[in-house]
Design a protein around this motif. Structure first.
Motif, PDB file in Angstrom:
ATOM      1  N   ASP A  95      45.816  51.718  75.223  1.00  0.00           N
ATOM      2  CA  ASP A  95      45.647  50.723  76.284  1.00  0.00           C
ATOM      3  C   ASP A  95      45.578  49.318  75.682  1.00  0.00           C
ATOM      4  O   ASP A  95      46.153  48.365  76.218  1.00  0.00           O
ATOM      5  CB  ASP A  95      44.369  50.994  77.080  1.00  0.00           C
ATOM      6  N   GLY A  96      44.855  49.198  74.570  1.00  0.00           N
ATOM      7  CA  GLY A  96      44.741  47.906  73.904  1.00  0.00           C
ATOM      8  C   GLY A  96      46.057  47.409  73.350  1.00  0.00           C
ATOM      9  O   GLY A  96      46.391  46.224  73.458  1.00  0.00           O
ATOM     10  N   PHE A  97      46.837  48.309  72.740  1.00  0.00           N
ATOM     11  CA  PHE A  97      48.150  47.923  72.205  1.00  0.00           C
ATOM     12  C   PHE A  97      49.065  47.447  73.331  1.00  0.00           C
ATOM     13  O   PHE A  97      49.751  46.423  73.213  1.00  0.00           O
ATOM     14  CB  PHE A  97      48.801  49.096  71.480  1.00  0.00           C
ATOM     15  N   ALA A  98      49.101  48.220  74.430  1.00  0.00           N
ATOM     16  CA  ALA A  98      49.957  47.849  75.555  1.00  0.00           C
ATOM     17  C   ALA A  98      49.488  46.536  76.179  1.00  0.00           C
ATOM     18  O   ALA A  98      50.310  45.691  76.573  1.00  0.00           O
ATOM     19  CB  ALA A  98      49.973  48.967  76.593  1.00  0.00           C
ATOM     20  N   LEU A  99      48.178  46.337  76.271  1.00  0.00           N
ATOM     21  CA  LEU A  99      47.646  45.082  76.781  1.00  0.00           C
ATOM     22  C   LEU A  99      48.090  43.914  75.916  1.00  0.00           C
ATOM     23  O   LEU A  99      48.445  42.846  76.436  1.00  0.00           O
ATOM     24  CB  LEU A  99      46.117  45.154  76.822  1.00  0.00           C
ATOM     25  N   ALA A 100      48.082  44.098  74.597  1.00  0.00           N
ATOM     26  CA  ALA A 100      48.498  43.027  73.691  1.00  0.00           C
ATOM     27  C   ALA A 100      49.931  42.579  73.997  1.00  0.00           C
ATOM     28  O   ALA A 100      50.241  41.379  73.953  1.00  0.00           O
ATOM     29  CB  ALA A 100      48.392  43.497  72.244  1.00  0.00           C
ATOM     30  N   ARG A 101      50.793  43.531  74.316  1.00  0.00           N
ATOM     31  CA  ARG A 101      52.187  43.193  74.662  1.00  0.00           C
ATOM     32  C   ARG A 101      52.240  42.298  75.892  1.00  0.00           C
ATOM     33  O   ARG A 101      52.955  41.286  75.914  1.00  0.00           O
ATOM     34  CB  ARG A 101      52.980  44.478  74.878  1.00  0.00           C
ATOM     35  N   HIS A 102      51.478  42.664  76.921  1.00  0.00           N
ATOM     36  CA  HIS A 102      51.488  41.869  78.151  1.00  0.00           C
ATOM     37  C   HIS A 102      50.897  40.484  77.928  1.00  0.00           C
ATOM     38  O   HIS A 102      51.408  39.481  78.479  1.00  0.00           O
ATOM     39  CB  HIS A 102      50.731  42.608  79.256  1.00  0.00           C
ATOM     40  N   LEU A 103      49.832  40.395  77.137  1.00  0.00           N
ATOM     41  CA  LEU A 103      49.236  39.095  76.852  1.00  0.00           C
ATOM     42  C   LEU A 103      50.182  38.231  76.025  1.00  0.00           C
ATOM     43  O   LEU A 103      50.301  37.015  76.256  1.00  0.00           O
ATOM     44  CB  LEU A 103      47.905  39.274  76.127  1.00  0.00           C
ATOM     45  N   HIS A 104      50.862  38.845  75.063  1.00  0.00           N
ATOM     46  CA  HIS A 104      51.850  38.130  74.256  1.00  0.00           C
ATOM     47  C   HIS A 104      52.949  37.563  75.143  1.00  0.00           C
ATOM     48  O   HIS A 104      53.411  36.424  74.942  1.00  0.00           O
ATOM     49  CB  HIS A 104      52.437  39.088  73.210  1.00  0.00           C
ATOM     50  N   ASN A 105      53.365  38.329  76.136  1.00  0.00           N
ATOM     51  CA  ASN A 105      54.416  37.874  77.045  1.00  0.00           C
ATOM     52  C   ASN A 105      53.934  36.783  77.995  1.00  0.00           C
ATOM     53  O   ASN A 105      54.740  36.165  78.687  1.00  0.00           O
ATOM     54  CB  ASN A 105      54.972  39.056  77.846  1.00  0.00           C
TER      55      ASN A 105
END
Length: 271
Positions: A92-102
């Motif tokens: 969940d944290g890894f996927a969240l990082a992608r969305h925040l990066h975007n």
């Protein structure tokens, strides 16, 4: 998805800034269920409805991103640290990082587990953010760098937002070693101004009983739990650790929630 998440089911704990939006927006009934039944939700979603677990992880990450962006609106400090452990909470944290990066933000991942220990859906998301160039640091290296700054009398960098994606509801024993050191460090940073968002459950808290599993527990400003309220979250003992408690809809069929959970009334006087 709206950038203003629903108000929490209940509010408790320390918060120095107003986090709660003014309106309660719940599009479907709230359910409470045991941790065991929460695990059955994912299994039955896959077996009976053909919903891949990575779809649920993605929906969880989207919900978390909404809450993270809302919390960041309350602080000028836009730096983000995402603490990740060995399991699906890390995914969940890894996927969240992608969305925040975007969203043009620069999250930093701090991992307590080696990359080789990450498997399944979590590994898929770890591989993606690695290719995206998102910064990933081993927890021991991160803590050593923080200690070096203290030794050199350099003010440590205090993140505006810390995401606790270390341990989930499956934790059964006290947290020790580097993960415990990281949790203590996170709690210290919170006392110095960081906001803390817990993924599903504050690490170290027993979601079934609402009591700490050991002496090391995350103290969150907001907990975003998935699909249903865990039974331990309405106990008095859980309140200092949960902060605001929000329930995120991650796309599970309502029939599963009805069969495995108990309806819970929203707060009195809410809109």
């Amino acid at each position: 998805m709206s950038d203003s998440p629903a108000t929490p089911f209940r509010t408790s704990g320390r918060t120095s800034t107003p986090l709660t939006p003014p309106l309660y927006q719940q599009s479907q009934p709230i359910y409470e269920m045991s941790v065991a039944n929460c695990r059955l939700l994912d299994q039955r979603a896959a077996n009976e409805f053909g919903i891949p677990s990575i779809v649920l992880m993605e929906n969880a990450a989207i919900a978390l991103c909404t809450h993270a962006l809302h919390m960041l609106k309350t602080t000028r400090n836009q730096s983000i640290l995402i603490a990740c452990g060995p399991g699906n909470n890390a995914g969940d944290g890894f996927a969240l990082a992608r969305h925040l990066h975007n969203q043009s933000l620069s999250p930093i991942i701090v991992m307590t587990a080696p990359r080789s220990a990450i498997t399944g859906d979590a590994k898929i998301n770890l591989d993606i953010i690695t290719k995206m160039g998102i910064t990933i640091i081993a927890a021991n290296e991160y803590l050593q760098a923080q200690n070096t700054q203290k030794t050199n009398s350099t003010p440590p960098l205090i993140p505006g937002l810390i995401i606790d994606a270390l341990f989930g509801t499956g934790l059964t024993r006290p947290i020790t070693g580097t993960p415990a050191d990281l949790i203590k460090h996170i709690n210290t940073q919170r006392s110095q101004g960081s906001l803390v968002l817990a993924v599903d459950v504050p690490s170290g808290l027993n979601a079934q009983t609402g009591t700490p599993i050991g002496n090391t527990v995350i103290t969150a400003d907001r907990t975003v739990t998935f699909a249903a309220l865990k039974e331990g979250y309405r106990t008095i003992e859980a309140q200092p650790y949960l902060g605001e408690t929000h329930i995120a809809n991650i796309g599970l069929p309502i029939s599963l929630l009805e069969s495995l959970g108990t309806p819970v009334q929203p707060p009195q006087g809410s809109d």
